[in-house]
Scaffold this motif. Structure first.
Motif, PDB file in Angstrom:
ATOM      1  N   SER A 132       0.833  -1.206   0.000  1.00  0.00           N
ATOM      2  CA  SER A 132       0.000   0.000   0.000  1.00  0.00           C
ATOM      3  C   SER A 132       0.864   1.251   0.000  1.00  0.00           C
ATOM      4  CB  SER A 132      -0.910  -0.005   1.234  1.00  0.00           C
ATOM      5  OG  SER A 132      -1.621   1.204   1.327  1.00  0.00           O
ATOM      6  N   GLN A 133       0.713   2.067  -1.012  1.00  0.00           N
ATOM      7  CA  GLN A 133       1.447   3.321  -1.080  1.00  0.00           C
ATOM      8  C   GLN A 133       1.193   4.123   0.189  1.00  0.00           C
ATOM      9  OE1 GLN A 133       2.406   7.173  -1.247  1.00  0.00           O
ATOM     10  NE2 GLN A 133       0.224   6.884  -1.624  1.00  0.00           N
ATOM     11  N   THR A 149      -5.128   2.372   3.264  1.00  0.00           N
ATOM     12  CA  THR A 149      -6.304   1.889   2.525  1.00  0.00           C
ATOM     13  C   THR A 149      -7.147   0.939   3.381  1.00  0.00           C
ATOM     14  OG1 THR A 149      -5.127   2.181   0.469  1.00  0.00           O
ATOM     15  CG2 THR A 149      -6.994   0.682   0.399  1.00  0.00           C
ATOM     16  N   GLU A 164      -8.404   5.398 -15.630  1.00  0.00           N
ATOM     17  CA  GLU A 164      -8.389   6.468 -14.625  1.00  0.00           C
ATOM     18  C   GLU A 164      -8.187   7.839 -15.253  1.00  0.00           C
ATOM     19  OE1 GLU A 164      -6.422   5.584 -10.482  1.00  0.00           O
ATOM     20  OE2 GLU A 164      -5.040   4.974 -12.042  1.00  0.00           O
TER      21      GLU A 164
END
Ligand code: M6R
Length: 365
Positions: free
Chosen positions: A104-105, A109, A245
């Motif tokens: 997870s950057q 999240t 996106e």
């Protein structure tokens, strides 16, 4: 703050060579063992691990899809990659012999955090690959691998993604050396290839003009398809996500071999298809896929490695990235695809840094 660039996204795309270098520095050097500060897993711990899960969302999940190939091949442990929102509700089989890697950057999240907590509660050893020091996931995991991508402002992930893959590559090397599934020499060879990645990524940035041209001719399309096999399939998935996106164009990625099982019905005259074909072993299979779609009128943009210029005979446009270890090609081949989605979005006048309906960090389900 955009350092002379028009958008954060293009700035962050250009920061990738540095982000990769920073993520490797102090961890790998020729002639030395891998050094991982906050990862304490030992040879003994590893002996009892019989299952690895890589769990994440969105782009981080696609980094995990690549990670599965690399860890299985190098460390010879069975790996399953899953999206966090599915994993958390499917009663996954987890016990103390499970190694859970969450990616997870942001480290925040909601679904990924819930998956981490579920794995921890079930006795698994939990590792996180994250870009944010002190994030919730970094605090709760047993082991932490920080990607040193620096702050990522654009909603669409680019530099965080490539460093997540590099982190998984380094981790695979570390696990493989601990387990003895690769020799010291093989480890050195892999390290050499890793250390050469920043320059190869830098080189891949040079394709801007060709890509811009292809984008200016195709930005009006409604649908696009992305094909690849093996790690190239993972790249295709991420390339399609970026295009969705940023440019709101409907994009689907398929494993090349799946084409005949349905998707080929969608190919018609003029349908644009992006083909990622960097894998030596299955290059011919991708050429067959190209023929299957061009016969039906598809316009193909192919990405291959240097030395495979013969692909030009079968496609409309081709781009070449420098050769690297077959497991490391995604780090290089994603770069032109990021540029592609960026220029498609520019042509369409979309808000590149803040695409509609999206948030940088998804902290609610
Ligand atoms: O912070 P995380 O890495 O956990 O975020 C996961 C996804 O929400 C994220 O990668 C998302 O898919 C991006 N918008 C992709 O560009």
């Amino acid at each position: 703050e955009k350092g002379g660039y028009e958008h954060f996204m293009i700035k962050e795309i250009h920061e990738q060579p540095k982000a990769i270098r920073d993520t490797m520095t102090s961890r790998i050097a020729l002639g030395e063992d891998v050094k991982l500060d906050n990862i304490e897993i030992t040879k003994e711990d590893l002996e009892k691990i019989n299952k690895v899960y890589i769990v994440a969302c969105g782009t981080a999940y696609y980094a995990g899809v690549v990670g599965k190939y690399v860890i299985e091949k190098m460390a010879k442990i069975s790996v399953e990659t899953d999206v966090a929102s599915e994993f958390r509700y499917r009663d996954p089989l987890i016990d103390e012999n499970t190694l859970m890697i969450v990616v997870s950057q942001s480290g925040e999240t909601a679904d990924t955090l819930a998956a981490l907590r579920l794995a921890k509660k079930s006795g698994a050893r939990v590792m996180v690959i994250t870009n944010v020091v002190g994030s919730t996931m970094a605090r709760e995991a047993d082991d932490v691998f920080y990607t040193w991508a620096g702050p990522e402002i654009a909603v669409a992930s680019t530099k965080a993604y490539v460093t997540q893959m590099v982190a998984l590559d380094i981790l695979a090397l570390h696990l493989a050396r601990l387990k003895g599934t690769i020799t010291k020499e093989e480890g050195e060879e892999f390290k050499k290839e890793l250390l050469a990645l920043p320059e190869k990524v830098e080189d891949a940035l040079k394709h801007k003009e060709v890509i811009q041209k292809f984008a200016s001719k195709n930005y009006h399309v409604k649908d696009m398809f992305f094909l690849g096999r093996g790690v190239d399939h993972a790249v295709a998935l991420e390339g399609a996500l970026k295009l969705k996106e940023l440019s709101y164009i409907h994009a689907e990625a398929y494993a090349g071999g799946e084409l005949k099982h349905g998707p080929i019905a969608l190919i018609e005259d003029g349908t644009p298809v992006v083909v990622v074909a960097t894998q030596e072993k299955i290059f011919d299979k991708m050429v067959s896929n190209i023929k299957e779609v061009t016969t039906r009128g598809a316009k193909v943009l192919a990405f291959a490695t240097e030395g495979h210029e013969e692909i030009e005979k079968s496609v409309n446009s081709a781009l070449y990235v420098q050769k690297t270890h077959p497991l490391l090609t995604p780090v290089v081949s994603i770069v032109p695809l990021q540029l592609f989605s960026y220029y498609m979005a520019l042509e369409k006048g979309c808000d590149v840094d803040k695409p509609r309906n999206l948030a940088k960090s998804v902290t609610v389900e």
